[in-house]
Design an enzyme around this catalytic site. Structure first.
Site, PDB file in Angstrom:
ATOM      1  N   LYS A 134     -21.085  -1.018  -2.591  1.00 33.62           N
ATOM      2  CA  LYS A 134     -22.272  -0.034  -2.279  1.00 33.62           C
ATOM      3  C   LYS A 134     -21.956   1.193  -1.756  1.00 33.62           C
ATOM      4  CE  LYS A 134     -25.665  -3.831  -2.407  1.00 33.62           C
ATOM      5  NZ  LYS A 134     -26.289  -4.953  -1.444  1.00 33.62           N
ATOM      6  N   LYS A 216     -23.665  -8.383 -20.917  1.00 38.54           N
ATOM      7  CA  LYS A 216     -24.927  -9.047 -20.900  1.00 38.54           C
ATOM      8  C   LYS A 216     -25.898  -8.092 -20.515  1.00 38.54           C
ATOM      9  CE  LYS A 216     -23.859 -10.376 -15.814  1.00 38.54           C
ATOM     10  NZ  LYS A 216     -24.520 -10.936 -14.870  1.00 38.54           N
ATOM     11  N   LYS A 219     -30.114  -4.729 -15.541  1.00 38.43           N
ATOM     12  CA  LYS A 219     -31.168  -3.794 -15.003  1.00 38.43           C
ATOM     13  C   LYS A 219     -30.527  -2.418 -15.101  1.00 38.43           C
ATOM     14  CE  LYS A 219     -33.905  -6.655 -11.951  1.00 38.43           C
ATOM     15  NZ  LYS A 219     -34.102  -7.111 -10.692  1.00 38.43           N
TER      16      LYS A 219
END
Ligand code: TRP
Length: 354
Positions: A134, A216, A219
């Site tokens: 992050k 895969k 989002k």
């Protein structure tokens, strides 16, 4: 932890650290209210929650405080919370059976978080891979909430003295941190917390492949390769028809390239066994026409997704119902949280009245 072992544990007496639940082990998980639910979330997470709701005492939480660490803009927050609740209910989560609630409605979580902060070492938190990721992605917003994200998550879990946490691989490290804090607290004061473990019905976590043959469904990455539960029928068809295929097999029983294998995996989830077998045979004897194959897959997807989408829409527009769900969920959740905090205060010496 695998399902059968979890069930055998329910028979053991070793559940002394958990409050009385009629023998049902306690399960807790959190859902971030960012982004729309997609097929990967459905088969990877929500389906697990739905299966668990009868056999376990379940607490499922929308993690709105966690969302603030990465999404400071709260204009859409209410809408997102309502959507996440509606989508999960539309997938089969029953607010009568589980406690479905918002994190910020449970002030006890914040109190436990504060207490756990004294058991959390800054050095450890700085080393957490999700924190480092992050920081790298957003160097201008390295807030303290990002650093202590795992402490808050540990509070979410420990406040219910949960034993099992249905989460994906990406949360394993956070869960290990939660176990460490439980252990530290128990050894420093008195045993209050079970050490929570990851839980899944399947030995292998199901990964739902994306439509472009790479990775895969997700989002954040290639949105066109991901099917959302909110996609309308035309969009579903468009996405599936655009999915990646090769030139087709030229020799009988030739090995399948990964993108074709992926489409077959998706087909198995939403089409009948006959349909899948039919196209599998066609592939093996080289008569497959990818156009027909994709159309069949698209129709299977439409049939699967559209009832969930419509149900979610109707729930989301029923504000009275959603507010009732949130209120009742918070009530159930606080009842358990208050009990835990009482124990925590008692054993940590923070009770000053006789
Ligand atoms: N960190 C989790 C995620 O990003 C969400 C979450 C918050 C959670 N609190 C939790 C998961 C407690 C399990 C238990 O998906």
């Amino acid at each position: 932890m695998h399902y059968l072992r979890a069930l055998s544990l329910t028979m053991e007496k070793s559940t002394t650290l958990q409050p009385e639940t009629g023998g049902k082990p306690i399960v807790m998980s959190g859902i971030r209210p960012t982004g729309y639910l997609h097929l990967g979330n459905y088969f990877g997470a929500v389906q697990n929650y739905v299966k668990m709701q009868d056999e376990f005492r379940c607490y499922f939480m929308v993690a709105d405080w966690h969302a603030l660490t990465t999404h400071p803009d709260t204009k859409e927050l209410r809408n997102n919370i309502h959507r996440v609740l509606a989508e999960n209910i539309a997938c089969g989560l029953d607010p009568e059976k589980v406690a479905l609630y918002c994190q910020s409605h449970i002030p006890e979580i914040a109190e436990l978080y504060l207490l756990l902060n004294s058991l959390a070492y800054v050095g450890e938190l700085e080393k957490t891979p999700t924190f480092k990721d992050k920081v790298r992605l957003n160097p201008n917003n390295v807030n303290a909430g990002l650093l202590t994200y795992p402490v808050l998550m540990a509070a979410d879990i420990l406040i219910h003295r949960a034993r099992f946490v249905p989460v994906g691989k990406d949360q394993e490290q956070h869960l290990e941190i939660a176990r460490n804090y439980a252990h530290r607290f128990n050894t420093r004061y008195e045993a209050v917390f079970p050490e929570p473990e990851a839980f899944n019905y399947h030995q292998e976590l199901i990964k739902i492949p994306s439509l472009d043959g790479a990775g895969k469904m997700s989002k954040s990455e290639n949105q066109y390769a991901t099917l959302y539960l909110s996609d309308d029928d035309d969009l579903i068809r468009k996405k599936v028809m655009k999915s990646k295929t090769d030139a087709g097999p030229t020799e009988k029983d030739s090995p399948m390239p990964v993108e074709i294998k992926n489409l077959f995996q998706l087909m198995q989830l939403v089409c009948t066994a006959e349909t899948t077998t039919h196209f599998m045979q066609a592939y093996n004897d080289c008569t497959i026409r990818y156009g027909d194959f994709k159309s069949a897959l698209a129709e299977g997807m439409v049939k699967f997704i559209s009832p969930i989408r419509e149900q979610a829409k109707s729930i989301q527009s029923n504000k009275i119902y959603l507010e009732k769900v949130m209120r009742e969920g918070a009530e159930k959740s606080r009842e358990s949280a208050i009990k835990t905090l009482r124990e925590v205060r008692r054993v940590s010496g923070m009770n000053y009245f006789t």
